[in-house]
Design an enzyme around this catalytic site. Structure first.
Site, mmCIF file in Angstrom:
data_model
loop_
_atom_site.group_PDB
_atom_site.id
_atom_site.type_symbol
_atom_site.label_atom_id
_atom_site.label_comp_id
_atom_site.label_asym_id
_atom_site.label_seq_id
_atom_site.Cartn_x
_atom_site.Cartn_y
_atom_site.Cartn_z
ATOM 1 N N PHE A 24 0.802 -1.229 0.000
ATOM 2 C CA PHE A 24 0.000 0.000 0.000
ATOM 3 C C PHE A 24 0.836 1.281 0.000
ATOM 4 C CE2 PHE A 24 0.376 -1.633 4.365
ATOM 5 C CZ PHE A 24 0.984 -0.555 5.000
ATOM 6 N N ARG A 76 -10.837 9.679 14.867
ATOM 7 C CA ARG A 76 -11.148 8.751 13.770
ATOM 8 C C ARG A 76 -12.523 8.109 13.946
ATOM 9 N NH1 ARG A 76 -5.121 6.416 13.998
ATOM 10 N NH2 ARG A 76 -4.133 7.782 12.459
ATOM 11 N N THR A 123 -6.452 3.087 13.900
ATOM 12 C CA THR A 123 -6.211 3.445 12.500
ATOM 13 C C THR A 123 -7.442 3.207 11.638
ATOM 14 O OG1 THR A 123 -3.871 2.907 12.785
ATOM 15 C CG2 THR A 123 -4.685 3.033 10.530
ATOM 16 N N HIS A 145 -2.895 11.900 11.197
ATOM 17 C CA HIS A 145 -1.699 11.098 11.474
ATOM 18 C C HIS A 145 -1.082 11.651 12.750
ATOM 19 C CE1 HIS A 145 2.243 9.202 11.138
ATOM 20 N NE2 HIS A 145 2.711 10.376 11.524
#
Length: 149
Positions: free
Chosen positions: A58, A103, A92, A116
């Site tokens: 990725f 998140r 995450t 981040h």
């Protein structure tokens, strides 16, 4: 002793007007903003930032995404700010992140998870030096610190 961490609102967070909300959450926790800038991440900087993922499948998607629009890069200072920021951000994967975390409240997918943050003192130091020159960081004292620490 206070430590510093690197926090970045990713392109999806910038586009969705979440900068103010995220800054407010860190301020309300009593952390001190010592550096901030809206910037376009170059491909070279993105590859350096995500160097640990270079061999992962990725990697290209990470680089493409972080360079797809402006980011808001910040340095925050405070007691245990690295661990606290990780907790505030949530997991995450936004589907696994608790409600009330950044998140959990705003992330859409693993790839578009808004924010981040450094995961250790070592990565904080490395990431801060990638995105900021020392003279861009401002050390100052706030009277409220006596009430917090």
């Amino acid at each position: 002793m206070a430590e510093r961490t690197f926090i970045m609102v990713k392109p999806d967070g910038v586009q969705r007007n979440l900068i103010g909300e995220i800054v407010a959450r860190f301020e309300k926790k009593g952390f001190q903003l010592v550096g901030a800038k809206l910037m376009q991440v170059s491909r070279e900087l993105a590859e350096q930032h995500y160097a640990e993922h270079k061999e992962r499948p990725f990697f290209g998607e990470l680089v493409d995404f972080i360079t797809s629009g402006p980011v808001f890069a910040m340095v925050w200072e405070g007691e245990n700010v690295i661990a606290a920021a990780r907790q505030m951000m949530g997991k995450t994967n936004p589907q696994e992140a608790a409600p009330g975390t950044i998140r959990g409240d705003f992330g859409l997918t693993v790839g578009k998870n808004v924010i981040h943050g450094s995961d250790s003192p070592q990565s904080a130091k490395r990431e801060i030096s990638l995105f900021f020159k020392e003279e861009e960081l401002v050390s100052y004292s706030k009277q409220i610190n006596a009430w917090l620490y």
